[in-house]
Design an enzyme around this catalytic site. Structure first.
Site, mmCIF file in Angstrom:
data_model
loop_
_atom_site.group_PDB
_atom_site.id
_atom_site.type_symbol
_atom_site.label_atom_id
_atom_site.label_comp_id
_atom_site.label_asym_id
_atom_site.label_seq_id
_atom_site.Cartn_x
_atom_site.Cartn_y
_atom_site.Cartn_z
ATOM 1 N N CYS A 124 -2.612 -24.790 3.679
ATOM 2 C CA CYS A 124 -1.455 -25.525 4.200
ATOM 3 C C CYS A 124 -1.818 -26.676 5.116
ATOM 4 O O CYS A 124 -0.940 -27.449 5.521
ATOM 5 C CB CYS A 124 -0.518 -24.565 4.935
ATOM 6 S SG CYS A 124 -1.187 -23.945 6.511
ATOM 7 N N LYS A 133 -25.624 12.166 -9.948
ATOM 8 C CA LYS A 133 -25.262 12.523 -8.572
ATOM 9 C C LYS A 133 -24.094 11.637 -8.144
ATOM 10 O O LYS A 133 -24.276 10.468 -7.809
ATOM 11 C CB LYS A 133 -26.446 12.338 -7.624
ATOM 12 C CG LYS A 133 -26.168 12.817 -6.202
ATOM 13 C CD LYS A 133 -27.394 12.662 -5.309
ATOM 14 C CE LYS A 133 -27.121 13.227 -3.911
ATOM 15 N NZ LYS A 133 -26.037 12.497 -3.227
ATOM 16 N N ASP A 144 7.241 10.183 -18.388
ATOM 17 C CA ASP A 144 8.116 9.923 -17.238
ATOM 18 C C ASP A 144 9.497 10.540 -17.449
ATOM 19 O O ASP A 144 10.101 11.080 -16.509
ATOM 20 C CB ASP A 144 8.247 8.421 -17.004
ATOM 21 C CG ASP A 144 6.942 7.793 -16.535
ATOM 22 O OD1 ASP A 144 6.075 8.542 -16.042
ATOM 23 O OD2 ASP A 144 6.789 6.566 -16.666
#
Length: 656
Positions: free
Chosen positions: A403, A111, A35
């Protein structure tokens, strides 16, 4: 060291690190160091753009977004393969080849279940990449292919023209992470890695394609100016020497060994990084291939052996409910662990109540299960002969399991939805949507930071983000003052985003990014949109009755009104910068094609929409004008055939 030499050295070092990481799977350079070097290269290139090399790793992040993909005619057709589904059919193919060519050997390869592409190089430089399409004509996806790190941008010692064929795929780990993210955001899941790879490669914005972390395996040389080969194996070795990531191909002579290898690939498929759906068997000798020939659709010298889907029985031990960003309740069956297609399955999707009712799935039932698209487990049927006597029909709850809020069925679908705007399960996902790239685009607010802020109790609506203090934020990082200041700056910058982004960010059902732009342009301000009637909303293009009703209901909620006012008090922009004040293009549809030199497609599209017009990606009888740049191609030809006016860039500029 001179900038030119610095750029050359950094480019070489970073490309070598990419090759070891993405092709050899043998990383040597620590992420931190990579980086740091990449940032150094970006800074140098910014200061000296004339010195940027064609294989610079900075090009991997994705270029400018397109309005559509151009068509590409393949120099060498990308043919498909004849499928075989049994050992007998495979033996018949092998015997037929051996009867004519007793010395024949075969390449046996996995494949890959992905998207076939052709990569074109001129004098060692990657110049174009295209999808297979119908085999003769595909789509130019060059910019998206550049984001795949395993594709070399330059190849040494390769004069002339080289075309190779490969399979783009999404690695399994990336696929699972993507689906987990989509599930958390309340978005539909991809059925399998192939669909995900195809959708990612066809993103018009290459930056979005780059985020999907696609990979590729090369399996064929289509055309070569600079090299000749006697065998398929020789061509693969040639590509491998040039740092391509090449398919694992074993060359075998005896039919029994070929068949053994085909089944071995199936047994070890779970160890592969990508999803497969069979094995490919090809004649190795290129001269023998030429003599054997092809039909109009398939080469006669190769077949694809397709593995049958694996189905097993297991027992439903429980049914759990997940709540998505938009409040949708999604049921999931917890099943007794069973080995399936190479992995251990512990749960299966149940989609919705209609699916459960149709199959009459109950807790305790013995069910047949398979992997849809070889990836997502799904229930096929219930074995009623093994149903426990006390098994009861299952119904999704009438209240939200998180809730306790009211749950109601969508009028336009089979889903149940929690209607409470205060639902904790939705809060994290709502905020993640609010700060996302196409919404308020607040950099640095990843899901972990959002969840930490919720856990601390400092945010309970997206509006609370604009009231965060340095002390509340800096504790999220060790020595985090610098990171906290950067985050608060990003939040502050988002206040000036256009109204269209804010409308999309609110998360109103069926109001996407495009609808946000349409509504912002039509009403001009948040206050005008909030005051709009159902009739005014439905008079807007692309806003139907259901979407209009969703908008009215959302703004009618007391919690929504409170949040909007807190956004206003925080100084978030409520005005559209795209309001249509000059409707000179009203009712007109434009198509942009070719390489534009005097403005970008985004700039032209923005002007057209600002003047009330529309931009389309295809030419039809409804098209008003076609704006052409260099190398316009098929769209210009179609416009002439239909008699549609064609504008040069200068003529278009004079209109605006």
């Amino acid at each position: 060291m001179e900038p030119k030499e610095q750029i050359r050295l950094l480019t070489e070092q970073l490309n070598a690190a990419n090759y070891r990481y993405y092709v050899l799977d043998d990383p040597q350079l620590p992420d931190f160091e990579y980086d740091r070097m990449l940032r150094e290269l970006e800074d140098l290139e910014r200061e000296h753009p004339e010195l940027i090399l064609p294989d610079s790793p900075t090009k991997r992040v994705g270029g400018q977004a397109l309005s559509q993909f151009e068509k590409v005619t393949h120099q060498v057709p990308l043919m498909s393969l004849q499928d075989v589904f049994s050992q007998e059919e495979l033996e018949e193919f092998l015997c037929r080849i051996k009867q004519t060519y007793p010395s024949a050997s075969f390449s046996v390869e996995p494949k890959i279940d992905g998207l076939s592409v052709a990569l074109e190089y001129e004098n060692g430089v990657f110049v174009r990449g295209a999808t297979r399409g119908d085999g003769s004509v595909g789509e130019d996806v060059t910019e998206n292919l550049k984001t795949i790190h395993a594709i070399p941008m330059t190849i040494p010692n390769t004069p002339g023209r080289l075309i190779v064929r490969g399979e783009v795929f999404m690695p399994k780990r990336v696929f699972h992470a993507l689906n987990e993210e989509r599930e958390a955001m309340g978005q539909p899941l991809f059925a399998n890695p192939r669909n995900a790879a195809a959708g990612s490669l066809r993103q018009l914005d290459p930056k979005l394609a780059a985020q999907r972390k696609l990979d590729i395996l090369i399996f064929n040389v289509q055309y070569s100016d600079g090299a000749e080969f006697e065998s398929h194996r020789q061509s693969l070795d040639y590509l491998q020497e040039r740092h391509f990531k090449v398919i694992d191909a074993q060359i075998l002579s005896q039919p029994d060994d070929v068949i053994r290898r085909v089944f071995e690939i199936n047994e070890t498929r779970e160890n592969l990084s990508c999803d497969i759906d069979g094995a490919v068997i090809k004649v190795n000798s290129l001269a023998q291939r030429e003599a054997i020939g092809a039909t109009a659709k398939f080469p006669k010298w190769a077949v694809a052996y397709k593995y049958p889907p694996e189905i097993k029985q297991t027992q439903v031990e429980n049914i759990l409910i997940q709540v998505g960003r938009t409040g949708v309740l999604t049921p999931k069956a917890v099943v007794r662990p069973v080995r399936l297609a190479g992995t251990t399955v512990t749960n299966a999707t149940l989609h919705n109540q209609d699916f459960i009712t149709k199959l009459d799935i109950r807790i305790g039932d013995t069910v047949s299960i398979r992997k849809a698209g070889e990836i997502i487990p799904e229930i096929l049927e219930v074995d009623l002969s093994k149903r426990p006597a006390d098994a009861k029909p299952y119904h999704l709850p009438s209240v939200c399991p998180v809730c306790g809020g009211h749950v109601e069925r969508d009028p336009d679908g089979a889903f149940l939805r929690c209607t409470s705007p205060d639902c904790p399960a939705q809060l994290s996902r709502n905020i993640a949507h609010f700060v996302s790239r196409d919404a308020m685009d607040i950099d640095g607010l990843g899901s972990a930071i959002v969840d930490a802020l919720i856990e601390k109790g400092v945010i309970r609506t997206p509006a609370d983000l604009y009231y965060l203090t340095l002390d509340e934020v800096k504790s999220l990082w060790k020595n985090g003052t610098t990171a906290a200041k950067k985050l608060l700056k990003s939040i502050e910058e988002s206040k000036s985003r256009d109204l269209s982004r804010l409308i999309f960010a609110l998360g109103i059902r069926q109001v996407g990014s495009k609808a946000g732009k349409t509504l912002a342009a039509a009403f001009g301000s948040m206050d005008a949109l909030m005051a709009a009637s159902i009739e005014e909303l439905t008079n807007i293009d692309d806003v139907g009755q259901i979407t209009a009703q969703n908008i009215l209901e959302w703004f009618a909620q007391p919690q929504a009104k409170e949040m909007v006012e807190r956004l206003r008090d925080a100084g978030v922009n409520f005005q559209s910068q795209r309001q249509i004040t000059d409707a000179r293009f009203a009712g007109m549809t434009f198509v942009l094609t070719g390489a534009l030199t005097k403005f970008t497609r985004d700039e032209a599209s923005e002007k057209i929409e600002l003047f009330g017009g529309k931009v389309s990606g295809s030419v039809s009888k409804k098209t008003t004008y076609v704006v052409v740049g260099e190398n316009a191609g098929s769209k210009e030809r179609k416009a002439r055939e239909l008699g549609i006016p064609i504008l040069s860039e200068d003529e278009f500029l004079s209109m605006i």
